[in-house]
Design an enzyme around this catalytic site. Structure first.
Site, PDB file in Angstrom:
ATOM      1  N   SER A 103       0.877  -1.168   0.000  1.00 42.26           N
ATOM      2  CA  SER A 103       0.000   0.000   0.000  1.00 42.26           C
ATOM      3  C   SER A 103       0.918   1.223   0.000  1.00 42.26           C
ATOM      4  O   SER A 103       2.111   1.106   0.306  1.00 42.26           O
ATOM      5  CB  SER A 103      -0.846  -0.021   1.274  1.00 42.26           C
ATOM      6  OG  SER A 103      -1.389   1.252   1.556  1.00 42.26           O
TER       7      SER A 103
ATOM      8  N   TYR B 288      -1.954  -1.320  10.412  1.00 39.93           N
ATOM      9  CA  TYR B 288      -1.922  -1.461   8.953  1.00 39.93           C
ATOM     10  C   TYR B 288      -0.581  -0.975   8.390  1.00 39.93           C
ATOM     11  O   TYR B 288       0.056  -1.642   7.571  1.00 39.93           O
ATOM     12  CB  TYR B 288      -3.075  -0.641   8.359  1.00 39.93           C
ATOM     13  CG  TYR B 288      -3.342  -0.849   6.897  1.00 39.93           C
ATOM     14  CD1 TYR B 288      -4.065  -1.958   6.442  1.00 39.93           C
ATOM     15  CD2 TYR B 288      -2.919   0.074   5.942  1.00 39.93           C
ATOM     16  CE1 TYR B 288      -4.340  -2.135   5.095  1.00 39.93           C
ATOM     17  CE2 TYR B 288      -3.193  -0.093   4.588  1.00 39.93           C
ATOM     18  CZ  TYR B 288      -3.902  -1.198   4.167  1.00 39.93           C
ATOM     19  OH  TYR B 288      -4.177  -1.373   2.822  1.00 39.93           O
TER      20      TYR B 288
HETATM   21  P1  NAD Z   1     -11.726  -6.338   0.069  1.00 39.68           P
HETATM   22  O1  NAD Z   1     -12.329  -6.222   1.427  1.00 39.68           O
HETATM   23  O2  NAD Z   1     -12.554  -5.979  -1.119  1.00 39.68           O
HETATM   24  O3  NAD Z   1     -11.184  -7.826  -0.154  1.00 39.68           O
HETATM   25  C1  NAD Z   1     -10.416  -8.494   0.795  1.00 39.68           C
HETATM   26  C2  NAD Z   1     -10.651  -9.991   0.661  1.00 39.68           C
HETATM   27  O4  NAD Z   1      -9.775 -10.646   1.595  1.00 39.68           O
HETATM   28  C3  NAD Z   1     -12.083 -10.432   1.014  1.00 39.68           C
HETATM   29  O5  NAD Z   1     -12.601 -11.271  -0.010  1.00 39.68           O
HETATM   30  C4  NAD Z   1     -11.906 -11.208   2.328  1.00 39.68           C
HETATM   31  O6  NAD Z   1     -12.833 -12.280   2.481  1.00 39.68           O
HETATM   32  C5  NAD Z   1     -10.475 -11.722   2.185  1.00 39.68           C
HETATM   33  N1  NAD Z   1      -9.884 -12.077   3.476  1.00 39.68           N
HETATM   34  C6  NAD Z   1      -9.912 -11.363   4.634  1.00 39.68           C
HETATM   35  N2  NAD Z   1      -9.296 -12.041   5.611  1.00 39.68           N
HETATM   36  C7  NAD Z   1      -8.844 -13.207   5.059  1.00 39.68           C
HETATM   37  C8  NAD Z   1      -8.134 -14.335   5.570  1.00 39.68           C
HETATM   38  N3  NAD Z   1      -7.767 -14.401   6.852  1.00 39.68           N
HETATM   39  N4  NAD Z   1      -7.853 -15.340   4.721  1.00 39.68           N
HETATM   40  C9  NAD Z   1      -8.242 -15.294   3.423  1.00 39.68           C
HETATM   41  N5  NAD Z   1      -8.929 -14.266   2.901  1.00 39.68           N
HETATM   42  C10 NAD Z   1      -9.226 -13.236   3.703  1.00 39.68           C
HETATM   43  O7  NAD Z   1     -10.396  -5.450   0.137  1.00 39.68           O
HETATM   44  P2  NAD Z   1      -9.421  -4.864  -0.991  1.00 39.68           P
HETATM   45  O8  NAD Z   1      -9.509  -3.389  -0.909  1.00 39.68           O
HETATM   46  O9  NAD Z   1      -9.585  -5.539  -2.287  1.00 39.68           O
HETATM   47  O10 NAD Z   1      -8.015  -5.238  -0.327  1.00 39.68           O
HETATM   48  C11 NAD Z   1      -7.148  -6.232  -0.840  1.00 39.68           C
HETATM   49  C12 NAD Z   1      -5.730  -5.904  -0.431  1.00 39.68           C
HETATM   50  O11 NAD Z   1      -5.341  -4.653  -0.989  1.00 39.68           O
HETATM   51  C13 NAD Z   1      -5.516  -5.767   1.089  1.00 39.68           C
HETATM   52  O12 NAD Z   1      -4.279  -6.345   1.443  1.00 39.68           O
HETATM   53  C14 NAD Z   1      -5.486  -4.261   1.290  1.00 39.68           C
HETATM   54  O13 NAD Z   1      -4.744  -3.903   2.426  1.00 39.68           O
HETATM   55  C15 NAD Z   1      -4.784  -3.834   0.016  1.00 39.68           C
HETATM   56  N6  NAD Z   1      -4.961  -2.438  -0.366  1.00 39.68           N
HETATM   57  C16 NAD Z   1      -6.196  -1.923  -0.587  1.00 39.68           C
HETATM   58  C17 NAD Z   1      -6.324  -0.596  -0.950  1.00 39.68           C
HETATM   59  C18 NAD Z   1      -7.657   0.027  -1.225  1.00 39.68           C
HETATM   60  O14 NAD Z   1      -7.706   1.256  -1.285  1.00 39.68           O
HETATM   61  N7  NAD Z   1      -8.714  -0.728  -1.389  1.00 39.68           N
HETATM   62  C19 NAD Z   1      -5.174   0.202  -1.070  1.00 39.68           C
HETATM   63  C20 NAD Z   1      -3.938  -0.351  -0.832  1.00 39.68           C
HETATM   64  C21 NAD Z   1      -3.838  -1.678  -0.486  1.00 39.68           C
END
Ligand code: NAD
Length: 260
Positions: free
Chosen positions: A142, A155
């Site tokens: 991130s 985080y």
């Molecule tokens: P999201 O909530 O849409 O998806 C996350 C997925 O992870 C969900 O399907 C959930 O069921 C799964 N999950 C959660 N805990 C789990 C576990 N213990 N084992 C297996 N699966 C698990 O979120 P997203 O925004 O798509 O985030 C995905 C990644 O991207 C994360 O690591 C997040 O930190 C990172 N990220 C997101 C953003 C953003 O702005 N959305 C920015 C930077 C980084």
């Protein structure tokens, strides 16, 4: 078809960024395991992607914090398709508190999902990649791998930690042609972020519109969200880059929020 005949595991791929990456990989001909806690959603996503093709997908139940579940999930993929070429360690959640109020249990949960999850999936995939003669490991970092924001101590700590893991994997993986890199997105409108908008508005005493404009996008060059497609494209680039020339690196995809 950059990824024809390649096998990928994408954790947390039932939703958001993971799903977008899985979709992009299937478009390029890959066979993709949608590894997620939510098996019904993972199976539904896999069916959808298989229909789109030309690659295919399966759902794999996996809690990335549980070593047995990770090993069983990776073994299932290897048994189904005979190899694992690409691991995208993407599963993640967000929990925000002031440091002095951060429940220790929430701190541990955050580090477990982001760091233990990355470690355990990496550990399970490396022996397969060694045997095959190479592989690509991609961590979902991130902008918070590079800088901090208030209320996000767990985080930020976890996302910084992924850089260390990726660099270590790059050094140890080099002789086996196992590459390891980190994607560092800015804010992307996934369920994880949608949930934060009203929460932050309440905590900060401002409108949801102001949260988006000032808190989330205030430091970008154009006030725009990064998209799932933007991040998926970088994930495709890392997966398809086949030499050790590009390993141990991190790429920031954030509309200029963080520039280095
Ligand atoms: P999201 O909530 O849409 O998806 C996350 C997925 O992870 C969900 O399907 C959930 O069921 C799964 N999950 C959660 N805990 C789990 C576990 N213990 N084992 C297996 N699966 C698990 O979120 P997203 O925004 O798509 O985030 C995905 C990644 O991207 C994360 O690591 C997040 O930190 C990172 N990220 C997101 C953003 C953003 O702005 N959305 C920015 C930077 C980084």
């Amino acid at each position: 078809m950059t990824l024809k005949d390649k096998v990928a595991i994408v954790t947390g791929a039932a939703s958001g960024l993971g799903y977008g990456i899985a979709k992009r990989y299937v478009e390029e001909g890959a066979r993709v395991a949608i590894a997620d806690l939510k098996i019904d959603a993972a199976n539904a996503a896999a069916a959808e992607l298989t229909k789109l093709g030309p690659g295919e997908a399966i759902g794999v139940e996996m809690d990335v914090t549980n070593e047995d579940a990770v090993n069983a999930g990776v073994a299932k993929v290897a048994a189904t398709w005979g190899r694992v070429d690409i691991l995208v360690s993407n599963a993640g959640i967000q929990i925000v508190h002031k440091i002095e109020e951060f429940p220790f249990a929430d701190w541990k949960k955050m580090l477990a999902i982001h760091l233990d999850g990355a470690f355990l999936t990496t550990k399970a995939c490396i022996p397969l990649m060694q045997k095959q003669g190479g592989g690509a490991i991609i961590y979902m970092g991130s902008v918070h791998s590079k800088e901090a924001s208030p209320l996000k101590a767990a985080y930020v700590t976890a996302k910084h930690g992924l850089l260390g893991l990726a660099r270590s994997v790059a050094k140890e993986g080099g002789p086996f042609k196992i590459r390891s890199n980190v994607i560092c997105p800015g804010f992307v409108r996934t369920p994880l972020v949608e949930k934060q908008i009203p929460e932050q508005a309440k905590t900060l005493g401002i409108s949801e519109e102001e949260v988006v404009k000032k808190v989330m996008l205030g430091q970008t060059v154009d006030g725009e969200f990064t998209t799932i497609e933007d991040v998926a494209e970088v994930a495709l680039f890392f997966a398809g880059f086949e030499t050790n020339a590009l390993t141990g690196q991190s790429v920031i995809v954030s509309h200029g929020w963080h520039i280095e």
